[in-house]
Design an enzyme around this catalytic site. Structure first.
Site, PDB file in Angstrom:
ATOM      1  N   ASP A 623      27.226   0.718  49.742  1.00 37.03           N
ATOM      2  CA  ASP A 623      25.861   1.641  49.865  1.00 37.03           C
ATOM      3  C   ASP A 623      25.971   2.562  50.903  1.00 37.03           C
ATOM      4  O   ASP A 623      26.112   2.123  52.056  1.00 37.03           O
ATOM      5  CB  ASP A 623      24.709   0.735  49.812  1.00 37.03           C
ATOM      6  CG  ASP A 623      23.370   1.563  49.567  1.00 37.03           C
ATOM      7  OD1 ASP A 623      22.469   0.805  48.826  1.00 37.03           O
ATOM      8  OD2 ASP A 623      23.387   2.952  49.599  1.00 37.03           O
ATOM      9  N   ASN A 631      19.019  13.129  51.810  1.00 38.03           N
ATOM     10  CA  ASN A 631      18.550  13.759  50.658  1.00 38.03           C
ATOM     11  C   ASN A 631      17.318  14.472  51.039  1.00 38.03           C
ATOM     12  O   ASN A 631      17.006  15.758  50.896  1.00 38.03           O
ATOM     13  CB  ASN A 631      18.197  12.862  49.332  1.00 38.03           C
ATOM     14  CG  ASN A 631      19.486  13.145  48.508  1.00 38.03           C
ATOM     15  OD1 ASN A 631      20.335  13.988  48.773  1.00 38.03           O
ATOM     16  ND2 ASN A 631      19.627  12.223  47.689  1.00 38.03           N
ATOM     17  N   HIS A 636      19.304  17.868  48.155  1.00 39.91           N
ATOM     18  CA  HIS A 636      20.251  17.252  47.305  1.00 39.91           C
ATOM     19  C   HIS A 636      21.567  17.826  47.331  1.00 39.91           C
ATOM     20  O   HIS A 636      22.722  17.085  46.792  1.00 39.91           O
ATOM     21  CB  HIS A 636      19.615  17.178  45.946  1.00 39.91           C
ATOM     22  CG  HIS A 636      18.547  16.447  45.347  1.00 39.91           C
ATOM     23  ND1 HIS A 636      18.571  14.934  45.414  1.00 39.91           N
ATOM     24  CD2 HIS A 636      16.975  16.621  45.743  1.00 39.91           C
ATOM     25  CE1 HIS A 636      17.407  14.318  45.453  1.00 39.91           C
ATOM     26  NE2 HIS A 636      16.431  15.224  45.698  1.00 39.91           N
ATOM     27  N   ASP A 640      25.083  15.449  47.505  1.00 36.31           N
ATOM     28  CA  ASP A 640      26.095  15.658  46.637  1.00 36.31           C
ATOM     29  C   ASP A 640      27.300  15.679  47.241  1.00 36.31           C
ATOM     30  O   ASP A 640      28.309  15.138  47.159  1.00 36.31           O
ATOM     31  CB  ASP A 640      25.879  16.611  45.396  1.00 36.31           C
ATOM     32  CG  ASP A 640      24.874  16.647  44.644  1.00 36.31           C
ATOM     33  OD1 ASP A 640      24.532  17.546  44.107  1.00 36.31           O
ATOM     34  OD2 ASP A 640      24.187  15.557  44.559  1.00 36.31           O
ATOM     35  N   GLU A 666      23.612   6.213  45.036  1.00 40.37           N
ATOM     36  CA  GLU A 666      24.482   6.155  46.307  1.00 40.37           C
ATOM     37  C   GLU A 666      25.283   4.708  46.311  1.00 40.37           C
ATOM     38  O   GLU A 666      25.820   4.423  47.120  1.00 40.37           O
ATOM     39  CB  GLU A 666      23.931   6.391  47.608  1.00 40.37           C
ATOM     40  CG  GLU A 666      23.081   5.446  47.827  1.00 40.37           C
ATOM     41  CD  GLU A 666      21.680   5.432  47.674  1.00 40.37           C
ATOM     42  OE1 GLU A 666      20.803   4.751  48.203  1.00 40.37           O
ATOM     43  OE2 GLU A 666      21.207   5.950  46.376  1.00 40.37           O
TER      44      GLU A 666
END
Length: 754
Positions: A623, A631, A636, A640, A666
């Site tokens: 994680d 984010n 975002h 990414d 994630e």
């Protein structure tokens, strides 16, 4: 004469009737072609919209399943009185770990929030909310309640996923709720938009629309459950997926829309979610409309040109027939004398005037063309010969009318249908420098040429058929060498001419994995069988193609097999489409790693293999720390990039035989075959350090570093399966994050025994 004029008028009318029938047939063919093309455009677009809607459906179902597991797990902890005192922190950590969830709420039986991932909501009473009232009225702990979209107290339009918390006696004791994050859906729904005129939408099963992408003012909260709307027609059909065409109720636009209901049987939802993916109808059919206009315009030009042409032709016919009558009068005076003379000459003899009408012809002429003396009198040479033969002889006729004698060979068809070969001489009839006409002397040399004609005709027919074929047609000798190939086939193998490949073995172009199958097909054909094979080739210029060939034996006149005839078509586009669909079904579109479904398939296979043959097997759950904060802080797009850089580093550290997949926003899982606990821990530490060393430069030029937490477990016991291993690794991951993050924790199997 009146009867003759009547017949001429009737023949002119017949021409107009035939032209009208031909134009009607052409118009009908054009209309049918346009209908078929429109149907093809419609079918293709329906298939594409259904695929895009299925992508959203599968992702939303995975998200709902993940939320359901978390809600069920939290409820079990509460029922066992294992809920920790810092429940708010735990709910916040779960919210950070799940990109599709905005808020977790624990609400008691009176409607008061007792715990939440957002502390500002604790103590508020939401008993008036539908997502609380509906479960309280039907407190079934097995049902996953999906609320209608509503405006949350935090000013966000969302949907709540709810599980009932039963009391000690089964009474209603409250709910555990997760609010879905609309931003998560926007990212997912944006990913399927392949054309500028597209939009996607998601609505509750009762008809209330949650959101539309691209966003349009006033769409959120609109009730779509109206008579005759797309939503109502899809819901009433009872189908999981529908494709509808017409006016969209929500926007008033003409659309083709694919709709899907999301209600997996395993979740026992009280209400489904409905997704819609649509395109503008005018845009879909724009190219078809242009083609229709062009074809109709061409049809109009053809109608105009053909009618004018027939009018001009008939006018000329009238003039020619008038002249014909005049010439017949002169011909009749000399015909008797010439007939006696020429009937006794071997071969055909005739005289044609400058207007190309017959002045006389001997008996041999009559017999050859099957005409009577009356029919030959004044006949035009075009009418006697026919259009094809006249076209062939016209250059010689024009030359003799210029005063140049002509000698040539010609094939003629007799009246009985047999074919004769002749030697012809055209001799000009000169009066000074003026050519009044020409004499024709024709000798029959059919017997001398019959064998040559038959051979040439056979070769010409075969070559014409092969060259006209749009697919590859090839002839191979019994040993597999190429004897003949048409232009379509030469293009497939990237040859400029036959000379490059004639005499060579075609199998040399076939890629090694398919060469033996190609040889086997040739052997079957040599035994008299036919067969079909799909294979890959490398062209003479290095290009790769997938081909499908049908091969049949070629026999000589005695029935002996002397070679192979193959018809081959290019199936490269179809093969590439199959491979692309398989790749999309197995790969996460953002990171290029295996998606959750494909990872689970590979993992289950590896667990079974290890249990059967032995050896070590370890699993990671990983994680990215504080990913939700990244984010929220940087957007975002930066998130990414972080996921993609993390995937790149992981691929460099892991072995080729290891499998890594993206199983959540994630969250990533790794399968390490033939790896015991000690080596797995070494790999995990090396991966953690490598990720910590990565520096991502933001658009503003600022560096950003990330860390990861890893949970490790190793297969122990024959009863383990991939779900058990992932659960164990997830527990270890949970401990790594709770003890400070940026660390590796290993699952201790002795905890299970206790």
């Amino acid at each position: 004469m009146p009867m003759l004029n009547h017949l001429k008028r009737n023949s002119f009318a017949a021409y107009w009737l035939m032209l009208g029938a031909a134009l009607l047939a052409l118009g009908g063919a054009t209309s049918f072609n346009l209908y078929i093309e429109r149907d093809r455009v419609e079918s293709r677009e329906q298939g594409r919209l259904l695929i895009q809607s299925r992508v959203i459906q599968e992702n939303v179902e995975q998200n709902l399943a993940a939320v359901n597991r978390v809600l069920t797990s939290l409820r079990k902890d509460l029922l066992r009185h294992e809920a920790s005192k810092d429940l708010n922190d735990r709910l916040k950590m779960l919210t950070d770990a799940m990109p599709g969830i905005r808020t977790f709420l624990l609400i008691d039986g009176s409607g008061t929030v007792s715990a939440s991932s957002r502390p500002e909501l604790v103590g508020k009473n939401f008993a008036y909310r539908d997502y609380f009232r509906i479960p309280r009225g039907n407190p079934d702990p097995e049902v996953l309640f999906v609320s209608a979209p509503f405006m949350t107290s935090l000013g966000i339009y969302g949907i709540n996923i709810v599980r009932v918390i039963p009391g000690p006696q089964g009474e209603f004791a409250g709910i555990i709720s997760a609010t879905l994050d609309p931003e998560y859906f926007k990212t997912l729904m944006t990913s399927v938009l392949y054309a500028p005129d597209m939009w996607t939408a998601i609505a509750h099963g009762d008809g209330i629309q949650l959101l539309m992408v691209p966003d349009r003012t006033g769409q959120s909260g609109k009730n779509l459950a109206q008579p005759g709307s797309f939503f109502t027609r899809h819901r009433d059909s009872g189908k999981e997926a529908s494709v509808l065409t017409g006016i969209v109720y929500a926007t008033g636009e003409k659309r083709m829309m694919a709709l899907r209901s999301i209600q997996p049987a395993s979740l026992r939802q009280d209400k489904p979610l409905v997704i819609a993916v649509g395109r503008d109808l005018d845009t879909i059919y724009a190219a078809w409309h242009r083609d229709a206009q062009i074809q109709v315009g061409l049809l109009g030009l053809i109608v105009l040109g053909s009618t004018l042409g027939l009018y001009v032709y008939q006018r000329r016919q009238r003039e020619f027939r008038w002249r014909e009558a005049k010439a017949a009068e002169a011909l009749e005076a000399s015909e008797r004398f010439m007939k006696t003379l020429t009937d006794n000459i071997p071969g055909m003899v005739a005289y044609w005037n400058r207007e190309l009408r017959c002045g006389f012809a001997n008996k041999a002429y009559f017999e050859w063309f099957g005409k009577t003396p009356e029919q030959m009198r004044g006949i035009r040479i075009q009418d006697m010969m026919g259009e094809e033969l006249f076209r062939q002889n016209e250059p010689f006729i024009q030359a003799v009318l210029r005063g140049e004698p002509q000698r040539f060979e010609r094939t003629l068809t007799k009246a009985d249908g047999s074919v004769g070969y002749t030697w012809a001489q055209y001799i000009p009839d000169l009066q000074g420098n003026w050519v009044r006409g020409f004499f024709v002397l024709v000798s029959d040399i059919s017997e001398l040429k019959r064998t040559e004609i038959a051979l040439r005709e056979s070769e010409w027919k075969l070559k014409t058929i092969i060259e006209a074929e749009p697919e590859c047609v090839k002839v191979l000798a019994a040993d597999g060498t190429l004897l003949q190939m048409n232009r379509a086939g030469l293009d497939m193998i990237e040859a400029d001419s036959e000379s490059q490949v004639i005499g060579h073995r075609v199998v040399e172009l076939v890629t090694p994995p398919y060469q033996q199958a190609f040889v086997d097909l040739g052997e079957r054909v040599s035994r008299g069988e036919s067969g079909t094979l799909e294979f890959e080739i490398t062209g003479l210029k290095g290009g790769h193609r997938w081909l499908e060939t049908h091969a049949a034996p070629m026999r000589d006149i005695d029935g002996k097999i002397v070679g192979l005839l193959g018809v081959t078509r290019d199936v490269t586009a179809h093969k590439q489409a199959e491979q692309e669909l398989q790749h999309l079904a197995q790969t996460d579109f953002l990171t290029g790693l295996a998606n959750r479904r494909y990872f689970m398939v590979l993992a289950e296979q590896e667990v079974l293999r290890t249990l059967r043959y032995g050896g070590g097997l370890s699993v990671f759950m990983m994680d990215i720390d504080h990913f939700k904060v990244i984010n929220d802080t940087y957007g975002h797009k930066t998130g990414d990039v972080i996921l993609q850089r993390f995937a790149e580093v992981s691929r460099k550290i892991l072995r080729e035989l290891d499998t890594i997949g993206r199983v959540g926003g994630e969250e990533f899982a790794v399968l390490l075959p033939q790896t015991d606990s000690e080596h797995a821990l070494e790999v995990a530490e090396r991966l953690r350090k490598s990720v910590a060393d990565v520096e991502v430069v933001l658009d503003q030029g600022l560096p950003l570093r990330i860390t990861i937490s890893i949970g490790v477990t190793t297969l122990a016991g024959i009863s383990s399966n991939i779900d058990t291993l992932l659960n164990q690794a997830d527990q270890a991951l949970y401990r790594a994050k709770n003890t400070g993050r940026n660390r590796v924790c290993i699952y201790e199997h002795r905890n299970e025994a206790g």
